[in-house]
Enzyme design. Sequence first.
Site, short mmCIF file in Angstrom:
data_model
loop_
_atom_site.label_atom_id
_atom_site.label_comp_id
_atom_site.label_asym_id
_atom_site.label_seq_id
_atom_site.Cartn_x
_atom_site.Cartn_y
_atom_site.Cartn_z
N LYS A 197 3.68 -15.61 6.28
CA LYS A 197 4.77 -15.02 5.50
C LYS A 197 6.10 -14.97 6.24
O LYS A 197 7.13 -15.37 5.71
CB LYS A 197 4.46 -13.55 5.18
CG LYS A 197 3.54 -13.28 4.07
CD LYS A 197 3.18 -11.79 4.10
CE LYS A 197 2.45 -11.50 5.37
NZ LYS A 197 2.09 -10.15 5.65
N ARG A 203 3.73 -3.54 -0.91
CA ARG A 203 2.38 -3.68 -0.38
C ARG A 203 1.37 -2.92 -1.22
O ARG A 203 0.19 -2.90 -0.89
CB ARG A 203 2.36 -3.13 1.03
CG ARG A 203 2.12 -4.15 2.11
CD ARG A 203 2.15 -3.41 3.44
NE ARG A 203 1.61 -4.18 4.51
CZ ARG A 203 2.28 -5.06 5.23
NH1 ARG A 203 3.54 -5.33 4.94
NH2 ARG A 203 1.70 -5.68 6.22
N ARG A 255 -1.32 -15.28 17.68
CA ARG A 255 0.10 -15.06 17.42
C ARG A 255 0.82 -14.36 18.58
O ARG A 255 0.30 -13.43 19.18
CB ARG A 255 0.26 -14.21 16.16
CG ARG A 255 1.70 -13.76 15.91
CD ARG A 255 1.93 -13.40 14.48
NE ARG A 255 1.40 -12.09 14.12
CZ ARG A 255 1.45 -11.60 12.89
NH1 ARG A 255 1.99 -12.31 11.91
NH2 ARG A 255 0.96 -10.42 12.62
N ARG A 305 2.00 -8.65 19.69
CA ARG A 305 2.23 -7.37 19.00
C ARG A 305 1.08 -6.42 19.31
O ARG A 305 -0.07 -6.83 19.29
CB ARG A 305 2.31 -7.61 17.49
CG ARG A 305 3.71 -7.86 17.01
CD ARG A 305 3.75 -8.37 15.59
NE ARG A 305 3.01 -7.53 14.64
CZ ARG A 305 3.00 -7.75 13.33
NH1 ARG A 305 3.68 -8.76 12.82
NH2 ARG A 305 2.30 -6.97 12.54
N ARG A 308 -5.65 -3.28 8.84
CA ARG A 308 -4.60 -4.00 8.09
C ARG A 308 -5.23 -4.96 7.08
O ARG A 308 -4.76 -5.06 5.94
CB ARG A 308 -3.68 -4.74 9.06
CG ARG A 308 -2.70 -3.80 9.75
CD ARG A 308 -2.24 -4.35 11.10
NE ARG A 308 -1.53 -5.60 10.99
CZ ARG A 308 -1.49 -6.52 11.97
NH1 ARG A 308 -2.15 -6.32 13.09
NH2 ARG A 308 -0.80 -7.62 11.80
#
Length: 212
Positions: free
Chosen positions: A13, A88, A127, A159, A171
């Site tokens: 995204k 969301r 990531r 992160r 999540r």
Amino acid sequence: MRIVIFGPQGAGKGTQAARIAEKYGIPAISTGEIFRWAIKGQTSLGLKAAEYVEHGRLVPDSVTIGVVGERLEAEDARDGWILDGFPRNIEQADALEQQLGDKGLALDAALVIEVPEEVSVERIVRRRVCSECGRNYSVVSPPAVDWTCDACGGEVVERTDDHDEAALRERLRLYHEQTEPLKAYYERKGLLRQVDGMGTTDEVFSAIVEVL
Ligand code: ADP
Ligand code: ZN
């Protein structure tokens, strides 16, 4: 152009939102980024959001809806935007629709990028992200020089909510429980545009431009 983009963690995204923003000359507004900046700067918003973000929970709607509402009032957002990470859940989607409706505006599209759950987890584990500008990298496509961002020279890091397995699981769970129902929600409104997130960044981007 007023677009929302959603999809499971690691669907791409953020990367695609940045490209869409560039192509259409609109700002990409990421609620995750807004919260991470606020947390880093220890602002009052950051203090409110920190424990939720850290544990992979949703920041309460009362906070998030206000933040987005204000951001959309900014000068650069007057003629359009792409919202990454908002809405969301249904409540947030209703709030957005109402805010737009009050001004005689409406969404042009709700983009969802689909990837299977295993791929989602795999991508998150790999990531890395620039701690200054938020640009995404991965261990398989790192910045050119020594984990400093190609765009701004900032430090490229993992992160904390990606590193924490329990936060990541939460999540993903919340995505299925709260966010996925937005597909039916936007389908009913004739706004849903589904794109396959498997493939290169360029391939996914072309598919997006086509459906838009
Ligand atoms: P991801 O999609 O990979 O989980 P984001 O950067 O979009 O990452 O969001 C990071 C975190 O910020 C979320 O886990 C959540 O805590 C918070 N957040 C972002 N957007 C919202 C939102 N619309 N409502 C509530 N919390 C949000
Ligand atoms: Zn950077």
